[in-house]
Design a protein around this motif. Structure first.
Motif, PDB file in Angstrom:
ATOM      1  N   GLU A  29       0.820  -1.212   0.000  1.00  0.00           N
ATOM      2  CA  GLU A  29       0.000   0.000   0.000  1.00  0.00           C
ATOM      3  C   GLU A  29       0.858   1.266   0.000  1.00  0.00           C
ATOM      4  O   GLU A  29       0.552   2.230  -0.697  1.00  0.00           O
ATOM      5  CB  GLU A  29      -0.949  -0.008   1.202  1.00  0.00           C
ATOM      6  N   ARG A  30       1.941   1.257   0.766  1.00  0.00           N
ATOM      7  CA  ARG A  30       2.855   2.412   0.780  1.00  0.00           C
ATOM      8  C   ARG A  30       3.471   2.634  -0.600  1.00  0.00           C
ATOM      9  O   ARG A  30       3.571   3.765  -1.072  1.00  0.00           O
ATOM     10  CB  ARG A  30       3.965   2.207   1.817  1.00  0.00           C
ATOM     11  N   GLU A  31       3.887   1.556  -1.246  1.00  0.00           N
ATOM     12  CA  GLU A  31       4.488   1.678  -2.567  1.00  0.00           C
ATOM     13  C   GLU A  31       3.479   2.214  -3.576  1.00  0.00           C
ATOM     14  O   GLU A  31       3.834   3.019  -4.444  1.00  0.00           O
ATOM     15  CB  GLU A  31       5.037   0.330  -3.020  1.00  0.00           C
ATOM     16  N   ILE A  32       2.250   1.780  -3.483  1.00  0.00           N
ATOM     17  CA  ILE A  32       1.203   2.279  -4.387  1.00  0.00           C
ATOM     18  C   ILE A  32       0.990   3.768  -4.170  1.00  0.00           C
ATOM     19  O   ILE A  32       0.885   4.542  -5.134  1.00  0.00           O
ATOM     20  CB  ILE A  32      -0.111   1.491  -4.189  1.00  0.00           C
ATOM     21  N   GLU A  33       0.932   4.187  -2.917  1.00  0.00           N
ATOM     22  CA  GLU A  33       0.753   5.610  -2.617  1.00  0.00           C
ATOM     23  C   GLU A  33       1.923   6.438  -3.162  1.00  0.00           C
ATOM     24  O   GLU A  33       1.721   7.512  -3.734  1.00  0.00           O
ATOM     25  CB  GLU A  33       0.612   5.826  -1.107  1.00  0.00           C
ATOM     26  N   GLU A  34       3.145   5.950  -2.987  1.00  0.00           N
ATOM     27  CA  GLU A  34       4.312   6.663  -3.501  1.00  0.00           C
ATOM     28  C   GLU A  34       4.253   6.763  -5.025  1.00  0.00           C
ATOM     29  O   GLU A  34       4.562   7.809  -5.605  1.00  0.00           O
ATOM     30  CB  GLU A  34       5.600   5.955  -3.071  1.00  0.00           C
ATOM     31  N   SER A  35       3.862   5.692  -5.661  1.00  0.00           N
ATOM     32  CA  SER A  35       3.747   5.687  -7.113  1.00  0.00           C
ATOM     33  C   SER A  35       2.686   6.673  -7.584  1.00  0.00           C
ATOM     34  O   SER A  35       2.892   7.392  -8.575  1.00  0.00           O
ATOM     35  CB  SER A  35       3.407   4.276  -7.599  1.00  0.00           C
ATOM     36  N   MET A  36       1.574   6.723  -6.864  1.00  0.00           N
ATOM     37  CA  MET A  36       0.511   7.663  -7.223  1.00  0.00           C
ATOM     38  C   MET A  36       0.988   9.104  -7.058  1.00  0.00           C
ATOM     39  O   MET A  36       0.684   9.968  -7.885  1.00  0.00           O
ATOM     40  CB  MET A  36      -0.734   7.407  -6.374  1.00  0.00           C
ATOM     41  N   LYS A  58       4.097  10.200  -7.349  1.00  0.00           N
ATOM     42  CA  LYS A  58       5.021  10.477  -8.437  1.00  0.00           C
ATOM     43  C   LYS A  58       4.260  10.762  -9.727  1.00  0.00           C
ATOM     44  O   LYS A  58       4.612  11.672 -10.477  1.00  0.00           O
ATOM     45  CB  LYS A  58       5.977   9.301  -8.645  1.00  0.00           C
ATOM     46  N   ASN A  59       3.217   9.980  -9.971  1.00  0.00           N
ATOM     47  CA  ASN A  59       2.419  10.184 -11.182  1.00  0.00           C
ATOM     48  C   ASN A  59       1.704  11.533 -11.153  1.00  0.00           C
ATOM     49  O   ASN A  59       1.576  12.192 -12.179  1.00  0.00           O
ATOM     50  CB  ASN A  59       1.411   9.055 -11.378  1.00  0.00           C
ATOM     51  N   ARG A  60       1.243  11.942  -9.995  1.00  0.00           N
ATOM     52  CA  ARG A  60       0.587  13.249  -9.860  1.00  0.00           C
ATOM     53  C   ARG A  60       1.573  14.374 -10.151  1.00  0.00           C
ATOM     54  O   ARG A  60       1.244  15.356 -10.807  1.00  0.00           O
ATOM     55  CB  ARG A  60      -0.006  13.424  -8.462  1.00  0.00           C
ATOM     56  N   LYS A  61       2.781  14.249  -9.631  1.00  0.00           N
ATOM     57  CA  LYS A  61       3.808  15.263  -9.857  1.00  0.00           C
ATOM     58  C   LYS A  61       4.167  15.353 -11.341  1.00  0.00           C
ATOM     59  O   LYS A  61       4.372  16.441 -11.876  1.00  0.00           O
ATOM     60  CB  LYS A  61       5.060  14.965  -9.019  1.00  0.00           C
ATOM     61  N   LYS A  62       4.246  14.224 -12.006  1.00  0.00           N
ATOM     62  CA  LYS A  62       4.539  14.214 -13.435  1.00  0.00           C
ATOM     63  C   LYS A  62       3.410  14.892 -14.204  1.00  0.00           C
ATOM     64  O   LYS A  62       3.637  15.611 -15.161  1.00  0.00           O
ATOM     65  CB  LYS A  62       4.738  12.792 -13.950  1.00  0.00           C
ATOM     66  N   GLY A  63       2.177  14.637 -13.783  1.00  0.00           N
ATOM     67  CA  GLY A  63       1.010  15.226 -14.441  1.00  0.00           C
ATOM     68  C   GLY A  63       0.956  16.726 -14.236  1.00  0.00           C
ATOM     69  O   GLY A  63       0.537  17.482 -15.126  1.00  0.00           O
ATOM     70  N   GLU A  64       1.389  17.230 -13.092  1.00  0.00           N
ATOM     71  CA  GLU A  64       1.394  18.665 -12.816  1.00  0.00           C
ATOM     72  C   GLU A  64       2.498  19.366 -13.607  1.00  0.00           C
ATOM     73  O   GLU A  64       2.365  20.523 -13.981  1.00  0.00           O
ATOM     74  CB  GLU A  64       1.605  18.906 -11.317  1.00  0.00           C
ATOM     75  N   GLY A  65       3.584  18.664 -13.883  1.00  0.00           N
ATOM     76  CA  GLY A  65       4.706  19.252 -14.597  1.00  0.00           C
ATOM     77  C   GLY A  65       4.396  19.505 -16.066  1.00  0.00           C
ATOM     78  O   GLY A  65       5.015  20.325 -16.707  1.00  0.00           O
TER      79      GLY A  65
END
Length: 120
Positions: A103-110, A112-119
């Motif tokens: 669950e922690r790894e999934i949250e971290e991945s999410m 990272k994906n949000r940050k990429k989407g904001e960039g």
């Protein structure tokens, strides 16, 4: 009519008393599990001690070989059952730990994906 009303009131009152008092007479499953694990540990230690004593008595020629083998097998079976119970409960804990890590790894991945989407 008054008799029926009194009867229904008595039934209602007894039902309420049951619902309030019933939980007080039930054992808590957490406490029962804790007691069981403590009891299993004490029993396991006692069985292992007994196995050592049986082996000692056999080496001192106080037990025949057939009695020694029979007693040893009997106590080893009991110890094995306790160890399997302990292993099963520890496997459940490992599974919970693994689930939390996933669950922690999934949250971290999410994140990272949000940050990429904001960039973009």
């Amino acid at each position: 009519m008054d008799l029926v009303f009194m009867f229904l009131t008595a039934v209602f009152l007894l039902g309420c008393l049951y619902l309030v008092l019933a939980p007080l007479f039930k054992e808590d499953t957490f406490l029962d599990h804790t007691r069981k694990s403590q009891t299993n540990a004490a029993t396991k230690e006692a069985l292992l001690t007994t196995l050592n004593e049986i082996e000692f008595e056999y080496k001192m020629d106080k037990l025949s070989e057939s009695d020694y083998r029979q007693l040893k097998k009997q106590y080893e079976i009991q110890v094995t059952k306790i160890m399997k119970d302990e292993e099963a409960s520890s496997d459940k804990q490992v599974d919970l730990d693994l689930l939390a890590e996933v669950e922690r790894e999934i949250e971290e991945s999410m994140k990272k994906n949000r940050k990429k989407g904001e960039g973009k």
